[in-house]
Design an enzyme around this catalytic site. Structure first.
Site, PDB file in Angstrom:
ATOM      1  N   PRO A   1       1.145  -1.393   0.043  1.00  0.00           N
ATOM      2  CA  PRO A   1       0.283  -0.069  -0.466  1.00  0.00           C
ATOM      3  C   PRO A   1       0.644   1.162  -0.025  1.00  0.00           C
ATOM      4  CG  PRO A   1      -0.215  -0.584   1.867  1.00  0.00           C
ATOM      5  CD  PRO A   1       0.681  -1.902   1.142  1.00  0.00           C
ATOM      6  N   CYS A   2       0.976   1.611  -0.980  1.00  0.00           N
ATOM      7  CA  CYS A   2       2.284   2.576  -0.960  1.00  0.00           C
ATOM      8  C   CYS A   2       1.382   3.910  -1.319  1.00  0.00           C
ATOM      9  CB  CYS A   2       3.013   2.436  -2.183  1.00  0.00           C
ATOM     10  SG  CYS A   2       2.553   2.473  -3.441  1.00  0.00           S
ATOM     11  N   HIS A   3       0.021   3.955  -1.133  1.00  0.00           N
ATOM     12  CA  HIS A   3      -0.659   4.793  -1.543  1.00  0.00           C
ATOM     13  C   HIS A   3      -1.155   5.775  -0.041  1.00  0.00           C
ATOM     14  CE1 HIS A   3      -3.402   1.212  -0.464  1.00  0.00           C
ATOM     15  NE2 HIS A   3      -4.207   2.105  -0.316  1.00  0.00           N
TER      16      HIS A   3
END
Length: 155
Positions: free
Chosen positions: A120-122
């Site tokens: 989850p780089c968001h």
């Protein structure tokens, strides 16, 4: 190698599996002309992403193949530890992996994450709290964070 484009609330997503591992999720679907075939990992990824978008899944349980430098792998491992609906700054990640001055390099590793959403780089934001940089665009980053926060508030 197997590959398939699936529909999602954020547009088409290209899924690629290789030798029993999920190796890529690409915004916008697969490149034009990519032959599509469906394997077990793609089916399972599609199922888990569907649950995620409905708010019924907060973590993913998929065999992932992440390839990169030791530094990049450390960043991607740290991303997977960010709880659902929460955020961390690039600096927080740099400190977590014992490289407090490597804030820009953390951003660089985020930028080449081949498994967005699942890794989850968001959930990584600027130190000021602003949303910055995302391979799928800030609109998708906002959508994903809002989706998670809305479902977290429901629970």
């Amino acid at each position: 190698m197997k590959a398939k484009t699936i529909a999602s609330p954020i547009g088409p997503l290209g899924l690629i599996e290789d030798k029993g591992y999920l190796v890529e999720i690409s915004f916008g679907g697969l490149p034009e002309g990519t032959p599509e075939s469906e394997g077990e990992i793609i089916r399972e990824t599609e199922r888990q992403l569907g649950e995620y978008f409905k708010g019924n899944r907060k973590t993913f349980d998929l065999p992932l193949k992440l390839e990169g430098t030791d530094f990049q792998l450390a960043v991607w491992q740290a991303l997977q530890q960010i709880p659902y609906a929460e955020t961390r700054s690039y600096q927080d990640i740099a400190i977590q992996i014992d490289r407090p001055k490597a804030v820009r390099a953390v951003g660089g590793a985020n930028a080449i994450n081949r498994l967005p959403i699942v890794v989850p780089c968001h959930r990584v934001i600027g130190k000021s709290g602003k949303l910055v940089g995302f391979g799928g665009g800030l609109g998708i980053k906002t959508f994903l964070l809002d989706l998670e926060r809305a479902h977290e508030a429901d629970n």
